[in-house]
Scaffold this motif. Structure first.
Motif, PDB file in Angstrom:
ATOM      1  N   ILE A  27      -8.192  19.560  38.973  1.00  0.00           N
ATOM      2  CA  ILE A  27      -9.001  18.981  37.906  1.00  0.00           C
ATOM      3  C   ILE A  27      -9.925  17.951  38.542  1.00  0.00           C
ATOM      4  O   ILE A  27      -9.470  17.082  39.282  1.00  0.00           O
ATOM      5  CB  ILE A  27      -8.130  18.292  36.830  1.00  0.00           C
ATOM      6  CG1 ILE A  27      -7.174  19.288  36.186  1.00  0.00           C
ATOM      7  CG2 ILE A  27      -9.011  17.628  35.777  1.00  0.00           C
ATOM      8  CD1 ILE A  27      -6.157  18.642  35.232  1.00  0.00           C
ATOM      9  N   VAL A  29     -12.821  15.153  37.384  1.00  0.00           N
ATOM     10  CA  VAL A  29     -13.422  14.476  36.243  1.00  0.00           C
ATOM     11  C   VAL A  29     -14.425  13.449  36.752  1.00  0.00           C
ATOM     12  O   VAL A  29     -14.079  12.574  37.546  1.00  0.00           O
ATOM     13  CB  VAL A  29     -12.338  13.774  35.382  1.00  0.00           C
ATOM     14  CG1 VAL A  29     -12.971  13.002  34.245  1.00  0.00           C
ATOM     15  CG2 VAL A  29     -11.343  14.788  34.851  1.00  0.00           C
ATOM     16  N   GLN A  30     -15.681  13.589  36.320  1.00  0.00           N
ATOM     17  CA  GLN A  30     -16.732  12.624  36.620  1.00  0.00           C
ATOM     18  C   GLN A  30     -17.390  12.231  35.295  1.00  0.00           C
ATOM     19  O   GLN A  30     -18.412  12.798  34.917  1.00  0.00           O
ATOM     20  CB  GLN A  30     -17.769  13.224  37.566  1.00  0.00           C
ATOM     21  CG  GLN A  30     -17.244  13.498  38.958  1.00  0.00           C
ATOM     22  CD  GLN A  30     -18.310  14.115  39.830  1.00  0.00           C
ATOM     23  OE1 GLN A  30     -18.447  15.329  39.847  1.00  0.00           O
ATOM     24  NE2 GLN A  30     -19.052  13.277  40.528  1.00  0.00           N
ATOM     25  N   PRO A  31     -16.797  11.283  34.557  1.00  0.00           N
ATOM     26  CA  PRO A  31     -17.317  10.947  33.228  1.00  0.00           C
ATOM     27  C   PRO A  31     -18.772  10.465  33.239  1.00  0.00           C
ATOM     28  O   PRO A  31     -19.526  10.778  32.329  1.00  0.00           O
ATOM     29  CB  PRO A  31     -16.392   9.842  32.729  1.00  0.00           C
ATOM     30  CG  PRO A  31     -15.217   9.851  33.635  1.00  0.00           C
ATOM     31  CD  PRO A  31     -15.618  10.518  34.900  1.00  0.00           C
ATOM     32  N   GLN A  34     -20.824  13.359  33.128  1.00  0.00           N
ATOM     33  CA  GLN A  34     -20.377  14.297  32.092  1.00  0.00           C
ATOM     34  C   GLN A  34     -19.980  15.626  32.734  1.00  0.00           C
ATOM     35  O   GLN A  34     -20.349  16.703  32.286  1.00  0.00           O
ATOM     36  CB  GLN A  34     -21.456  14.498  31.033  1.00  0.00           C
ATOM     37  CG  GLN A  34     -21.848  13.220  30.335  1.00  0.00           C
ATOM     38  CD  GLN A  34     -23.030  13.389  29.419  1.00  0.00           C
ATOM     39  OE1 GLN A  34     -23.731  14.386  29.434  1.00  0.00           O
ATOM     40  NE2 GLN A  34     -23.261  12.396  28.591  1.00  0.00           N
ATOM     41  N   TYR A  36     -16.708  17.833  33.971  1.00  0.00           N
ATOM     42  CA  TYR A  36     -15.272  18.028  33.824  1.00  0.00           C
ATOM     43  C   TYR A  36     -14.967  19.443  34.312  1.00  0.00           C
ATOM     44  O   TYR A  36     -15.259  20.412  33.619  1.00  0.00           O
ATOM     45  CB  TYR A  36     -14.851  17.846  32.369  1.00  0.00           C
ATOM     46  CG  TYR A  36     -15.295  16.518  31.810  1.00  0.00           C
ATOM     47  CD1 TYR A  36     -14.465  15.407  31.902  1.00  0.00           C
ATOM     48  CD2 TYR A  36     -16.550  16.365  31.232  1.00  0.00           C
ATOM     49  CE1 TYR A  36     -14.871  14.179  31.414  1.00  0.00           C
ATOM     50  CE2 TYR A  36     -16.961  15.133  30.746  1.00  0.00           C
ATOM     51  CZ  TYR A  36     -16.125  14.058  30.838  1.00  0.00           C
ATOM     52  OH  TYR A  36     -16.529  12.829  30.368  1.00  0.00           O
ATOM     53  N   ARG A  51     -15.947  24.714  33.654  1.00  0.00           N
ATOM     54  CA  ARG A  51     -16.203  23.343  33.217  1.00  0.00           C
ATOM     55  C   ARG A  51     -16.249  23.223  31.706  1.00  0.00           C
ATOM     56  O   ARG A  51     -16.536  24.198  31.013  1.00  0.00           O
ATOM     57  CB  ARG A  51     -17.507  22.817  33.804  1.00  0.00           C
ATOM     58  CG  ARG A  51     -18.719  23.561  33.289  1.00  0.00           C
ATOM     59  CD  ARG A  51     -20.014  23.009  33.816  1.00  0.00           C
ATOM     60  NE  ARG A  51     -20.166  23.366  35.221  1.00  0.00           N
ATOM     61  CZ  ARG A  51     -21.114  22.906  36.003  1.00  0.00           C
ATOM     62  NH1 ARG A  51     -22.001  22.067  35.544  1.00  0.00           N
ATOM     63  NH2 ARG A  51     -21.198  23.280  37.251  1.00  0.00           N
ATOM     64  N   VAL A  64     -16.368  14.198  25.665  1.00  0.00           N
ATOM     65  CA  VAL A  64     -15.077  14.638  26.196  1.00  0.00           C
ATOM     66  C   VAL A  64     -14.200  13.406  26.398  1.00  0.00           C
ATOM     67  O   VAL A  64     -14.567  12.469  27.091  1.00  0.00           O
ATOM     68  CB  VAL A  64     -15.234  15.404  27.522  1.00  0.00           C
ATOM     69  CG1 VAL A  64     -13.872  15.754  28.107  1.00  0.00           C
ATOM     70  CG2 VAL A  64     -16.055  16.659  27.304  1.00  0.00           C
ATOM     71  N   SER A  66      -9.734  12.076  26.280  1.00  0.00           N
ATOM     72  CA  SER A  66      -8.371  12.582  26.449  1.00  0.00           C
ATOM     73  C   SER A  66      -7.895  13.319  25.200  1.00  0.00           C
ATOM     74  O   SER A  66      -6.923  14.054  25.249  1.00  0.00           O
ATOM     75  CB  SER A  66      -7.426  11.434  26.790  1.00  0.00           C
ATOM     76  OG  SER A  66      -7.444  10.473  25.760  1.00  0.00           O
ATOM     77  N   TYR A  71      -9.618  19.937  27.092  1.00  0.00           N
ATOM     78  CA  TYR A  71      -9.147  19.087  28.186  1.00  0.00           C
ATOM     79  C   TYR A  71      -7.623  18.936  28.118  1.00  0.00           C
ATOM     80  O   TYR A  71      -6.932  19.061  29.125  1.00  0.00           O
ATOM     81  CB  TYR A  71      -9.819  17.712  28.122  1.00  0.00           C
ATOM     82  CG  TYR A  71      -9.404  16.809  29.248  1.00  0.00           C
ATOM     83  CD1 TYR A  71      -9.989  16.929  30.505  1.00  0.00           C
ATOM     84  CD2 TYR A  71      -8.417  15.849  29.069  1.00  0.00           C
ATOM     85  CE1 TYR A  71      -9.599  16.119  31.552  1.00  0.00           C
ATOM     86  CE2 TYR A  71      -8.022  15.031  30.112  1.00  0.00           C
ATOM     87  CZ  TYR A  71      -8.618  15.169  31.350  1.00  0.00           C
ATOM     88  OH  TYR A  71      -8.224  14.368  32.385  1.00  0.00           O
ATOM     89  N   LYS A  75      -5.015  20.234  30.908  1.00  0.00           N
ATOM     90  CA  LYS A  75      -4.234  19.186  31.579  1.00  0.00           C
ATOM     91  C   LYS A  75      -2.739  19.497  31.475  1.00  0.00           C
ATOM     92  O   LYS A  75      -2.006  19.410  32.463  1.00  0.00           O
ATOM     93  CB  LYS A  75      -4.534  17.817  30.948  1.00  0.00           C
ATOM     94  CG  LYS A  75      -3.759  16.661  31.570  1.00  0.00           C
ATOM     95  CD  LYS A  75      -4.049  15.371  30.845  1.00  0.00           C
ATOM     96  CE  LYS A  75      -3.388  15.445  29.498  1.00  0.00           C
ATOM     97  NZ  LYS A  75      -3.413  14.242  28.703  1.00  0.00           N
TER      98      LYS A  75
END
Length: 111
Positions: A27, A29-31, A34, A36, A51, A64, A66, A71, A75
């Motif tokens: 996984i 994640v680069q918020p 944006q 994922y 993605r 996006v 939690s 997602y 996860k």
């Protein structure tokens, strides 16, 4: 009086739906970007990088969290080592990431 131009208002065709089946291997994640990304390790040894993005346009999704169902399901599959089937649409090359934009359309979680 001049003739009016005819405008074709048909929606653009979506890329074909394709499937990856296996386990979530990674996984990313680069918020801030944006971005994922989930790698799906398939039984034949190949890996598919999918993605979270708009499955109808390929555009990033800013909401996006939690609490996102896609997602959360992926996860859980990662931590529990469960099998998944992920349907995605290929929106072509993404110069920023260096891979194709394979946008998740739906996820099936199996035991």
């Amino acid at each position: 009086m001049s003739p009016k131009a005819v405008v074709d208002m048909k929606p653009a065709a979506l890329p074909a739906l394709a499937w990856a089946a296996g386990t979530v291997h990674e996984i990313l994640v680069q918020p801030g970007e944006q971005f994922y990304l989930f790698s799906i390790q398939q039984a034949n040894g190949t890996t598919v990088f999918v993605r979270i993005a708009d499955a109808h346009t390929g555009a990033p999704i800013s909401s996006v969290t939690s609490g996102s169902l896609v997602y959360d399901v992926l996860k859980e599959a990662y931590f529990r080592k469960l099998s998944v089937q992920v349907a995605y649409r290929d929106f072509g090359p993404d110069p920023q990431s260096g891979i194709n934009k394979l946008c998740i359309d739906r996820v099936i979680l199996t035991q």
